[in-house]
Design an enzyme around this catalytic site. Structure first.
Site, PDB file in Angstrom:
ATOM      1  N   TRP A 166       0.816  -1.224   0.000  1.00 29.96           N
ATOM      2  CA  TRP A 166       0.000   0.000   0.000  1.00 29.96           C
ATOM      3  C   TRP A 166       0.850   1.275   0.000  1.00 29.96           C
ATOM      4  CZ3 TRP A 166      -4.854  -0.626   3.701  1.00 29.96           C
ATOM      5  CH2 TRP A 166      -5.691  -1.609   3.164  1.00 29.96           C
TER       6      TRP A 166
ATOM      7  N   GLU B 256      11.899   2.091  -3.775  1.00 32.21           N
ATOM      8  CA  GLU B 256      11.682   3.429  -3.185  1.00 32.21           C
ATOM      9  C   GLU B 256      12.547   3.616  -1.942  1.00 32.21           C
ATOM     10  OE1 GLU B 256       7.403   3.164  -3.104  1.00 32.21           O
ATOM     11  OE2 GLU B 256       7.450   3.148  -5.299  1.00 32.21           O
TER      12      GLU B 256
ATOM     13  N   GLY C   9       4.747   1.874 -10.825  1.00 32.01           N
ATOM     14  CA  GLY C   9       3.920   3.072 -10.752  1.00 32.01           C
ATOM     15  C   GLY C   9       3.842   3.850 -12.052  1.00 32.01           C
TER      16      GLY C   9
ATOM     17  N   GLY D 279       1.377  -2.694  -6.290  1.00 29.13           N
ATOM     18  CA  GLY D 279       1.246  -1.410  -5.617  1.00 29.13           C
ATOM     19  C   GLY D 279      -0.116  -0.793  -5.871  1.00 29.13           C
TER      20      GLY D 279
HETATM   21  P1  PGA Z   1       2.936  -0.619  -8.807  1.00 31.33           P
HETATM   22  O1  PGA Z   1       3.951  -0.790  -7.570  1.00 31.33           O
HETATM   23  O2  PGA Z   1       2.146  -1.909  -8.892  1.00 31.33           O
HETATM   24  O3  PGA Z   1       2.091   0.559  -8.458  1.00 31.33           O
HETATM   25  O4  PGA Z   1       3.775  -0.425 -10.014  1.00 31.33           O
HETATM   26  C1  PGA Z   1       4.609  -2.005  -7.335  1.00 31.33           C
HETATM   27  C2  PGA Z   1       5.532  -1.866  -6.167  1.00 31.33           C
HETATM   28  O5  PGA Z   1       6.124  -0.782  -6.013  1.00 31.33           O
HETATM   29  O6  PGA Z   1       5.717  -2.802  -5.362  1.00 31.33           O
END
Ligand code: PGA
Length: 248
Positions: free
Chosen positions: A11, A92, A168, A228
């Site tokens: 999340w 990240e 993302g 994500g």
């Molecule tokens: P996403 O993120 O599915 O929004 O690309 C995946 C993740 O960062 O684990």
């Protein structure tokens, strides 16, 4: 060999009590016998879940156990409240919080010592892909953890291959692109220890959604997904879990 399918929802810095409650409701009635479903909400919410079908974990853990480390969470605390899983090394964390391979390896050591299962995230940037250096980059990420915990330690982890350019962005790796890297990971680990390589679950992450999940999960070396954005909608996340369940 058949490995258990896993779908994990990350999340990130999203969600609230209403979303937890929507997940509790949707997953209490869902029939998902062939897939392990995990949610990694912000840590404040871990105890708000009350659905037995969901395994709840945290998004990060400290390599320290206690002391003057403001803002951190320790494995002692995870043990204290019976949390069994943590993400480690999400891109990240690597990029925005400067966690390098050494820090990530130290976190894996600490988690395994506390019997916490890490989902160890690895994956390359677009620059590395364009330079044709994906395999060596991934291998270095794996080696730093193998040097610290050996293949026995790695066998207690779950891996997630997440190409940074797909996270993302709405650009999912094609099933063939993802499978190619998953196969490389399994081959490389197999050159060290064949039985660990065969039994290790390797999830794909990067813009997985209800549309892309079935073809990704059909690949022989993809054992599920780390999701994500699409894990913030209970209906869509359930559809993704059902796609894995069918393959399980
Ligand atoms: P996403 O993120 O599915 O929004 O690309 C995946 C993740 O960062 O684990």
């Amino acid at each position: 060999m058949s490995r258990t399918k896993i779908v994990a929802g990350n999340w990130k810095l999203n969600g609230n009590k209403a979303l937890v409650s929507a997940f509790n409701n949707a997953f209490t009635v869902a029939k998902l016998d062939n897939v392990s479903v995990m949610i990694f909400p912000p840590a404040l919410y871990v105890n708000e879940f009350d659905c037995e079908q969901l395994i709840i974990g945290v998004q990060n853990v400290s390599e320290q156990q206690s002391g003057a480390f403001t803002g951190e969470l320790s494995t002692l605390m995870l043990n204290d409240i019976d949390i069994s899983h943590t993400l480690i090394g999400h891109s990240e964390r690597r990029d925005l919080y400067h966690e390098n391979n050494d820090i990530i390896a130290a976190k894996v050591v600490t988690a395994l010592a506390a019997n916490i299962t890490p989902i160890l995230c690895i994956g390359e940037s677009l620059d590395i892909r364009t330079a044709g250096k994906v395999n060596e980059f991934i291998q270095a990420q794996l080696d730093s953890v193998i040097d610290a915990v050996g293949m026995t330690g790695l066998s207690k982890c779950i891996l997630a291959y997440e190409p940074i350019w797909a996270i993302g962005t709405g650009v999912t790796a094609t099933p063939a692109q993802a499978q190619e890297v998953h196969a490389f990971i399994r081959d490389y680990l197999g050159s060290i220890d064949a039985s660990v390589a065969q039994s290790l679950s390797i999830l794909y992450g990067g813009s997985v959604n209800a549309k892309t999940a079935p073809d990704l999960f059909a690949q022989p070396d993809i054992d599920g997904g780390l999701v994500g954005g699409a894990s913030l909608k209970e209906e869509e996340f359930l559809t993704i879990c059902q796609a894995a369940n069918q393959r399980g």
